[in-house]
Design a protein around this motif. Structure first.
Motif, PDB file in Angstrom:
ATOM      1  N   SER A   1      29.941  51.434  -8.003  1.00 33.97           N
ATOM      2  CA  SER A   1      30.360  52.306  -6.904  1.00 33.97           C
ATOM      3  C   SER A   1      29.366  53.432  -6.646  1.00 33.97           C
TER       4      SER A   1
ATOM      5  N   TYR B   1      28.910  50.267  -2.440  1.00 33.14           N
ATOM      6  CA  TYR B   1      30.169  50.985  -2.207  1.00 33.14           C
ATOM      7  C   TYR B   1      30.746  50.674  -0.827  1.00 33.14           C
TER       8      TYR B   1
ATOM      9  N   GLU C   1      29.742  55.807   4.274  1.00 29.94           N
ATOM     10  CA  GLU C   1      30.118  56.153   2.903  1.00 29.94           C
ATOM     11  C   GLU C   1      31.335  57.071   2.889  1.00 29.94           C
TER      12      GLU C   1
END
Length: 550
Positions: free
Chosen positions: A422, A428, A494
């Motif tokens: 991650s 991610y 993100e």
């Protein structure tokens, strides 16, 4: 309700206040206003400083102006609360059903969600790789291949008409050295000291011999090798870029400028503008009239055009092809080109602050096993694009190169970039998309159909947070296009992936066991589907895949 829709609602309220005589605004109301998400969620869903912008023009204190606007906005059923903070900031909370409609709007728009017409009508030429067809594309080209292609996608999403252009440096001394190197290798002789010494030269020479068995008996074999090598090397560059998901609309030959009269034509046009003069038996452009540090030679003593003449002719060629804005993406060693290119635009009679833009990309270092990669197996002195893709993969390399502003130096670690954890940004975001796809597959396996959607059921704080993030996507894309900063897309993805994970941890999407399928499950699945659409659209703008499974 998106920020743009709320801004329209506020403008409508202001228009009503003006129409009924409650407000008089000197100069009239603006055509648009800004609505933002406050940094502190406790302050509301959105905020605007319109009262501070217009209060003085209305002849009153901003807070008094805000109070009048707040009272009118409070009557709107899509708004649940309006609060005034400080000297006149207006914080607004949107009703859950109004906010939740974003999810259905996203699904209705599908792949088009995030696009806008903010740059509609602009015809842009985007030149983002300029290379000699004398060897493999290298690390410097790789950064521009990723960033330039992503920028083109973002500009197109914002409504611009964009032409992606590769400038082929197929003229001059380097081409002659290339031909001499291939010819020497084919004869089994040492490559000239100032020639090309990579292993690829020997491979290329043997390939040319195999495809042209009689080439050594050609009347001018060195030129024949140069031209055959040129075509093969250019084709290889094109193939490498296609594999890297970078495509070009135009492969422009520098040579064509000279063969088709582009340079004399440009000189004549520049002469008409009154910025050329002769000195020392050479032809000069007075670029110092436009912030350049010295005047530039166009035609040397003896009549040979300079590289600067090619640059000037190329710019004029672009403008005569109908492009309003010419964007150049140049390497870190081209800082000196900024003023001279802008001077070319000014000398041609254009606005150098509008018609031409130059972006300078800083250097990239690649680490492997803690050591900097500097040498190529085939090229000898450079790390090639093909080797980088082989080491890091297309997705990790493209995403990571696009994630940072181009004006900052960049160090990439192959191991870190490809780790499936991650902490790795590309993993991610891609994992979030795969997780969303998995949830929807599980829903399908349970026989759940998204045949009804009550947006008002998305009233959990985490749901609202995710919805507001999704609503920001079109503005993020438009801003990235206007500022020429595709890295904003990566950072947005993100942040949105993080908000999705927090939502999923707090809000149960699928029923458990024998539990009945409730309307709230379908509402949350609609939100899941909308989030998946946004992440896929954002990744596509970066030229990165959106995997269904990981």
């Amino acid at each position: 309700m998106t920020p743009e829709q709320l801004a329209t609602t506020i403008l409508q309220a202001l228009t009503t206040l003006v129409d009924d005589g409650t407000l008089t605004v000197e100069g009239g109301l603006p055509a648009e206003l800004k609505v933002e998400r406050p940094k502190n969620p406790e302050h509301g869903d959105y905020a605007t400083n319109v009262a501070m912008q217009l209060g003085k023009k209305a002849g009153m204190a901003p807070r008094q102006f805000a109070e009048l606007l707040a009272a009118r906005l409070s009557d709107d059923p899509s708004i649940t609360a309006v609060e005034i903070a400080g000297p006149g900031f207006i914080n607004i909370r949107v009703a859950a059903d109004a906010q939740g409609k974003i999810a259905s709007a996203i699904l209705e728009a599908g792949e088009k969600y995030g696009t806008s017409d903010s740059l509609h009508g602009q015809k842009i030429n985007l030149e983002f790789i300029s290379a000699n067809p004398t060897g493999p594309l290298h690390l410097g080209h790789t950064r521009w291949a990723a960033v330039g292609d992503a920028l083109a996608r973002v500009l197109i999403a914002a409504g611009a008409d964009v032409s992606r252009e590769f400038y082929v440096n197929d003229r001059g001394a380097q081409m002659e050295k290339f031909g001499a190197s291939l010819f020497a290798s084919a004869k089994g002789e040492p490559v000239p000291e100032d020639g090309y010494h990579g292993e690829y030269i020997h491979d290329l020479a043997q390939r040319i011999l195999a495809e042209n068995p009689d080439i050594l008996t050609n009347e001018d074999p060195q030129t024949a090798f140069r031209e055959a090598g040129y075509q093969l090397q250019l084709k290889e560059q094109q193939g490498q870029l296609e594999h890297f998901r970078t495509s070009f609309d135009v492969w422009f030959s520098e040579r064509s400028l000279h063969e088709q009269g582009g340079v004399p034509h440009a000189i004549e046009k520049l002469r008409e503008q009154g910025h050329l003069y002769e000195a020392d038996e050479a032809l000069w452009m007075r670029t110092t009239d436009f912030t350049d540090d010295k005047d530039r030679v166009l035609i040397r003593t003896g009549g040979e055009p300079t590289y600067f003449a090619s640059d000037a002719a190329y710019y004029i060629n672009k403008r005569e092809r109908g492009f309003d804005v010419c964007i150049y993406l140049l390497g870190a060693d081209h800082h000196g080109y900024v003023n001279r290119l802008k001077a070319i635009a000014a000398c041609a009679g254009d606005d150098p602050e509008h018609n031409i833009e130059i972006l300078i990309g800083q250097l990239v270092k690649i680490l492997k096993g803690g050591e900097e990669m500097k040498l190529s197996k085939r090229a000898g002195t450079i790390v090639t694009l093909a080797e980088l893709v082989e080491e890091g993969g297309v997705d990790p390399l493209r995403y990571t190169l696009c994630r940072y502003p181009v004006d900052s130096p960049l160090t990439l670690d192959i191991e870190e970039m490809t780790r499936q954890v991650s902490e790795n940004p590309v993993y991610y975001v891609q994992y979030a998309h795969a997780r969303l796809a998995s949830i929807l597959r599980n829903a399908s396996d349970l026989g759940i159909k998204l045949d009804e959607f009550d947006p008002g059921l998305l009233n959990h704080d985490r749901e609202g947070d995710l919805l507001r993030a999704l609503a920001e996507f079109p503005r993020i894309v438009a801003t990235a296009a206007e500022l020429r900063e595709p890295h904003r897309i990566a950072r947005y993805l993100e942040d949105t992936a993080s908000r999705f994970h927090k939502f999923y941890d707090s809000c149960r999407v699928l029923p458990r066991g024998d539990e009945e399928v409730e309307p709230v499950h379908k509402a949350r699945l609609t939100l899941v589907s909308a989030t998946k659409t946004v992440l896929a659209n954002g990744l596509d703008l970066l030229g990165v895949s959106a995997p269904e499974r990981m």
